[in-house]
Motif scaffolding. Structure first.
Motif, PDB file in Angstrom:
ATOM      1  N   GLY A 126      38.823  33.991  37.324  1.00  0.00           N
ATOM      2  CA  GLY A 126      40.108  34.631  37.061  1.00  0.00           C
ATOM      3  C   GLY A 126      41.006  34.783  38.271  1.00  0.00           C
ATOM      4  O   GLY A 126      42.230  34.631  38.174  1.00  0.00           O
ATOM      5  N   GLN A 130      44.925  33.515  38.416  1.00  0.00           N
ATOM      6  CA  GLN A 130      46.051  34.443  38.637  1.00  0.00           C
ATOM      7  C   GLN A 130      46.947  33.937  39.751  1.00  0.00           C
ATOM      8  O   GLN A 130      48.174  33.937  39.647  1.00  0.00           O
ATOM      9  CB  GLN A 130      45.510  35.819  39.054  1.00  0.00           C
ATOM     10  N   ASP A 148      35.508  34.440  33.512  1.00  0.00           N
ATOM     11  CA  ASP A 148      36.605  35.417  33.398  1.00  0.00           C
ATOM     12  C   ASP A 148      37.603  34.942  32.337  1.00  0.00           C
ATOM     13  O   ASP A 148      38.835  34.955  32.537  1.00  0.00           O
ATOM     14  CB  ASP A 148      37.334  35.624  34.735  1.00  0.00           C
ATOM     15  N   GLU A 151      40.594  37.189  31.258  1.00  0.00           N
ATOM     16  CA  GLU A 151      41.611  37.258  32.312  1.00  0.00           C
ATOM     17  C   GLU A 151      42.442  35.964  32.324  1.00  0.00           C
ATOM     18  O   GLU A 151      43.672  35.997  32.407  1.00  0.00           O
ATOM     19  CB  GLU A 151      40.870  37.427  33.643  1.00  0.00           C
ATOM     20  N   ILE A 152      41.763  34.842  32.231  1.00  0.00           N
ATOM     21  CA  ILE A 152      42.455  33.547  32.265  1.00  0.00           C
ATOM     22  C   ILE A 152      43.356  33.391  31.040  1.00  0.00           C
ATOM     23  O   ILE A 152      44.481  32.892  31.148  1.00  0.00           O
ATOM     24  CB  ILE A 152      41.420  32.402  32.372  1.00  0.00           C
TER      25      ILE A 152
END
Ligand SMILES: O=C([O-])CC(=O)C(=O)O
Ligand SMILES: [Mg+2]
Length: 210
Positions: A126, A130, A148, A151-152
């Protein structure tokens, strides 16, 4: 002699120089209707519909200038439609060089990582995704696993990978940047163009314009 469709018959493959010609598409397709795509594509290539591109350009498919990756990838990230010039990277169960690339400004590029198809750990997490979103990368294609996932999936970027895995990767910094790679049956050269949507992933020797 004609090259196989999945091959890359172009000399720039070996030399790693950037193709400069834009190929005019034989298609009536206009910009993708997704308004978020239109806004986010200002710095990047036009979001083309891959099926229309293929139907209108059978000659480019025959010549090997336009190739489709085998359908092995899962779709992650908020951008399901993305495109841009390709940066290639070859690694194996090591993610240092991926992070290095994504710390740079993306300028609408797509990072294509040959992770050797490993299903034993995640080479993308992640944090770098970001960062890639914030640095203006259009997308990341990984011949390997990510982690992650939630999050991704919240990031405004396109991500494709074989699947997810909770193990982290090595941090030795091994790998090769800007080399020709072969993933999902397709040879891909640094500087070629990638077009992804929900139907699949295309690689073109040159930029495709409507
Ligand atoms: O730490 C790692 O190797 C991968 C990861 O989860 C991240 O970068 O967020
Ligand atoms: Mg993480």
């Amino acid at each position: 002699m004609r090259q196989p469709m999945s091959g890359c018959p172009f000399a720039h493959c070996q030399r790693g120089n950037q193709p400069s010609r834009a190929r005019k598409l034989n298609t009536n397709h206009q910009r993708h209707s997704n308004s978020r795509c239109q806004k986010s594509s200002l710095m990047a290539a036009l979001p083309l519909a891959t099926a229309e591109v293929c139907d209108a350009n059978t000659h480019l498919i025959s010549s090997g200038e336009l190739r489709a990756l085998q359908p092995l990838f899962k779709i992650y990230g908020r951008r399901q439609v993305f495109s841009g010039p390709i940066v290639t990277l070859k690694v194996f169960e090591d993610n240092v060089l991926i992070r290095e690339f994504l710390e740079e400004k993306g300028h609408g590029r797509v990072l294509v990582v040959d992770g050797g198809g490993s299903l034993r750990c995640a080479i993308l997490g992640g944090n770098p995704v970001q960062q890639a979103q914030n640095n203006g990368w259009a997308g990341i294609v990984v011949n390997g696993c990510i982690r992650d996932v939630d999050e991704i999936n919240g990031c405004d970027i396109g991500v494709r990978a074989l699947g997810s895995h909770p193990f982290k990767a090595n941090k030795k910094g091994m790998g090769e940047k800007h080399v020709a790679i072969t993933i999902a049956g397709t040879r891909i050269c640094d500087g070629e163009w990638l077009y992804a949507d929900t139907d699949g992933i295309l690689v073109s020797r040159t930029e495709l314009t409507v």
